[in-house]
Design a protein around this motif. Structure first.
Motif, mmCIF file in Angstrom:
data_model
loop_
_atom_site.group_PDB
_atom_site.id
_atom_site.type_symbol
_atom_site.label_atom_id
_atom_site.label_comp_id
_atom_site.label_asym_id
_atom_site.label_seq_id
_atom_site.Cartn_x
_atom_site.Cartn_y
_atom_site.Cartn_z
ATOM 1 N N LEU A 13 0.905 -1.111 -0.098
ATOM 2 C CA LEU A 13 0.077 0.091 0.065
ATOM 3 C C LEU A 13 0.827 1.306 -0.002
ATOM 4 O O LEU A 13 1.767 1.239 0.981
ATOM 5 C CB LEU A 13 -0.747 0.085 1.252
ATOM 6 N N LEU A 14 0.421 2.270 -0.636
ATOM 7 C CA LEU A 14 1.343 3.383 -1.100
ATOM 8 C C LEU A 14 0.300 4.653 -0.706
ATOM 9 O O LEU A 14 -0.754 4.701 -0.896
ATOM 10 C CB LEU A 14 1.969 3.649 -2.422
ATOM 11 N N GLY A 15 1.132 5.492 -0.285
ATOM 12 C CA GLY A 15 0.715 6.941 -0.340
ATOM 13 C C GLY A 15 0.326 7.465 -1.727
ATOM 14 O O GLY A 15 0.621 6.848 -2.604
ATOM 15 N N PRO A 16 -0.328 8.497 -1.742
ATOM 16 C CA PRO A 16 -0.796 9.211 -3.020
ATOM 17 C C PRO A 16 0.658 9.436 -3.991
ATOM 18 O O PRO A 16 1.397 9.865 -3.220
ATOM 19 C CB PRO A 16 -1.484 10.477 -2.733
ATOM 20 N N GLN A 17 0.335 9.132 -5.320
ATOM 21 C CA GLN A 17 1.400 9.200 -6.069
ATOM 22 C C GLN A 17 1.705 10.374 -6.745
ATOM 23 O O GLN A 17 1.466 10.291 -8.074
ATOM 24 C CB GLN A 17 1.462 7.936 -7.007
ATOM 25 N N ARG A 18 1.796 11.422 -6.307
ATOM 26 C CA ARG A 18 2.079 12.823 -6.769
ATOM 27 C C ARG A 18 3.251 12.855 -7.697
ATOM 28 O O ARG A 18 3.601 13.410 -8.639
ATOM 29 C CB ARG A 18 1.845 13.974 -5.958
ATOM 30 N N ARG A 19 4.311 12.180 -6.937
ATOM 31 C CA ARG A 19 5.630 12.196 -7.494
ATOM 32 C C ARG A 19 5.897 10.428 -7.696
ATOM 33 O O ARG A 19 6.577 9.775 -6.726
ATOM 34 C CB ARG A 19 6.707 12.609 -6.690
ATOM 35 N N PRO A 20 5.543 9.716 -8.711
ATOM 36 C CA PRO A 20 5.362 8.276 -8.604
ATOM 37 C C PRO A 20 6.969 7.742 -8.526
ATOM 38 O O PRO A 20 7.917 8.306 -9.150
ATOM 39 C CB PRO A 20 4.922 7.773 -10.151
ATOM 40 N N GLY A 21 7.014 6.711 -7.709
ATOM 41 C CA GLY A 21 8.341 6.112 -7.453
ATOM 42 C C GLY A 21 8.413 4.627 -7.886
ATOM 43 O O GLY A 21 8.787 3.805 -6.869
ATOM 44 N N LEU A 22 7.329 4.082 -8.477
ATOM 45 C CA LEU A 22 7.109 2.729 -8.814
ATOM 46 C C LEU A 22 8.219 2.111 -9.203
ATOM 47 O O LEU A 22 8.359 0.770 -8.804
ATOM 48 C CB LEU A 22 5.734 2.746 -9.715
ATOM 49 N N LYS A 24 11.284 2.121 -8.345
ATOM 50 C CA LYS A 24 12.086 1.873 -7.307
ATOM 51 C C LYS A 24 11.337 0.572 -6.507
ATOM 52 O O LYS A 24 11.898 -0.329 -6.096
ATOM 53 C CB LYS A 24 12.308 2.958 -6.561
ATOM 54 N N ILE A 25 10.076 0.896 -6.279
ATOM 55 C CA ILE A 25 9.442 -0.365 -5.631
ATOM 56 C C ILE A 25 9.416 -1.657 -6.140
ATOM 57 O O ILE A 25 9.557 -2.444 -5.705
ATOM 58 C CB ILE A 25 7.793 0.281 -5.259
ATOM 59 N N ILE A 26 9.163 -1.546 -7.629
ATOM 60 C CA ILE A 26 9.109 -2.573 -8.538
ATOM 61 C C ILE A 26 10.580 -3.412 -8.472
ATOM 62 O O ILE A 26 10.672 -4.580 -8.139
ATOM 63 C CB ILE A 26 9.030 -2.379 -9.898
ATOM 64 N N ALA A 27 11.491 -2.538 -8.325
ATOM 65 C CA ALA A 27 12.885 -3.258 -8.341
ATOM 66 C C ALA A 27 13.083 -3.792 -7.096
ATOM 67 O O ALA A 27 13.625 -4.862 -6.857
ATOM 68 C CB ALA A 27 13.910 -2.150 -8.664
ATOM 69 N N GLU A 54 5.430 3.826 -18.137
ATOM 70 C CA GLU A 54 7.187 4.356 -18.236
ATOM 71 C C GLU A 54 7.656 3.719 -16.975
ATOM 72 O O GLU A 54 8.647 3.431 -16.948
ATOM 73 C CB GLU A 54 7.226 5.750 -18.255
ATOM 74 N N HIS A 55 6.995 3.957 -15.639
ATOM 75 C CA HIS A 55 7.689 3.591 -14.530
ATOM 76 C C HIS A 55 7.529 2.144 -14.494
ATOM 77 O O HIS A 55 8.171 1.574 -13.557
ATOM 78 C CB HIS A 55 6.575 4.241 -13.402
ATOM 79 N N LEU A 56 6.663 1.464 -15.175
ATOM 80 C CA LEU A 56 6.704 0.127 -15.114
ATOM 81 C C LEU A 56 7.778 -0.494 -16.338
ATOM 82 O O LEU A 56 7.411 -1.957 -16.582
ATOM 83 C CB LEU A 56 5.229 -0.542 -15.235
ATOM 84 N N GLY A 57 8.490 0.252 -16.947
ATOM 85 C CA GLY A 57 9.466 -0.231 -17.801
ATOM 86 C C GLY A 57 8.642 -0.349 -19.031
ATOM 87 O O GLY A 57 9.405 -1.479 -19.962
#
Length: 324
Positions: A13-22, A24-27, A54-57
């Motif tokens: 569970l993540l906080g709001p993704q105003r600045r996505p960091g997915l 890093k989380i995926i990695a 894009e954040h999911l490669g």
């Protein structure tokens, strides 16, 4: 106190993704894809997901649940008519329930302000008022379930060829995915689409899931809406519907510090007690809560304790064990 489910794949569970960091989380989870994404809460903007992809490669496939639901409503007039009737009835039910919630919440505020009364008498009165509020919540949820059950029994979606075809395609996409990414948006639209296309039995319950905002809310047993800072004045928290049940014993509160008066401990304490034994988990920007292998919350998960103070799941669990 314990909040746990059966062993499962990672659920984050993540906080709001105003600045996505997915990325890093995926990695960190050692996931490489492909990913199934669910953005039905974005409604008309559902497929405007280039940044997410894009954040999911570049390995994401959007399940397009909102678009699929619109296709059904456009092309299946009998189902669409029944869907509209249910929506009207649920809206009426929600608004009438809220009248009771508002009056009871105001009565509790007045009871707590009775400083010249004996503390014991006031404690009894407040306890009774809180029980009324919990009863309103429970009865409302039972009636929502009844309306939904009647709707599905009457419409039998699995017998509609168009719905069955969409369900089969969604199941196939989930079978090919390594994980699911569940975004926020309009929680009602998101939940309706998830139920219509049977996303949990189609594979959501067996895959790693990363979710935020409304996407995190729908994973719970009970979806609770809230906004102390609404433009028309504070809204008492309200039970909306059953969630998907993948996150038992938890009420998710996205953007809590923006949408709740966290400094008002009496108000926050009522929130926590009202939904106990479930624990209230605020998810502010930057928050990350990864469930343990047994489905339980980690010790450092943020929670609001029954005194209305921001705490951790470990501290609340320890206090519960001592008090018990």
């Amino acid at each position: 106190m314990a909040v746990s489910g059966s062993p499962r794949n990672p659920l984050v569970l993540l906080g709001p993704q105003r600045r996505p960091g997915l990325d890093k989380i995926i990695a960190g989870l050692q996931l490489s894809g492909p990913f199934a994404t669910i953005t039905a809460g974005w409604q008309e903007r559902e497929l405007a997901d280039d940044e997410l992809d894009e954040h999911l490669g570049g390995r994401a496939t959007n399940l397009a649940l909102w678009s699929r639901r619109q296709d059904v409503l456009d092309r299946d007039p009998d189902f669409a008519a029944a869907h509209r009737r249910r929506s009207v009835e649920l809206t009426d039910l929600q608004e009438l329930y809220l009248i009771g919630v508002r009056h009871t919440s105001r009565a509790l505020t007045e009871l707590r302000s009775q400083t010249e009364r004996s503390e014991r008498a006031k404690r009894f009165a407040v306890s009774d008022g809180e029980e009324v509020l919990r009863s309103l919540d429970q009865r409302h949820l039972e009636r929502v379930r009844e309306i939904n059950a009647t709707f599905y029994a009457a419409t039998r979606p699995h017998e509609h060829p168009l719905i069955a075809a969409h369900r089969a395609e969604v199941a196939q996409l989930l079978t090919a995915a390594e994980a699911v990414v569940l975004a926020g948006g309009h929680v009602g639209e998101l939940l309706d689409a998830l139920h219509l296309f049977n996303v949990v039995p189609a594979g959501l319950d067996r895959l790693p899931v990363i979710a935020w905002s409304a996407g995190a809310m729908v994973l719970t047993e009970r979806v609770v809406l809230f906004n102390d800072n609404a433009s028309r004045g504070p809204r008492a928290p309200e039970v909306y519907d059953d969630g998907l049940g993948l996150l038992p014993g938890v009420v998710v509160l996205p953007s809590a510090r923006q949408r709740l008066r966290m400094q008002e401990t009496a108000r926050m304490g009522l929130l926590a007690r009202r939904f106990a034994p479930a624990v209230c988990v605020p998810l502010d920007p930057g928050a990350r809560v990864q469930l343990e292998a047994d489905g339980s919350l980690p010790g450092d998960a943020p929670v609001i304790d029954e005194s209305g103070v921001a705490s951790t799941f470990e501290a609340v669990s320890s206090a519960g064990a001592v008090n018990g």
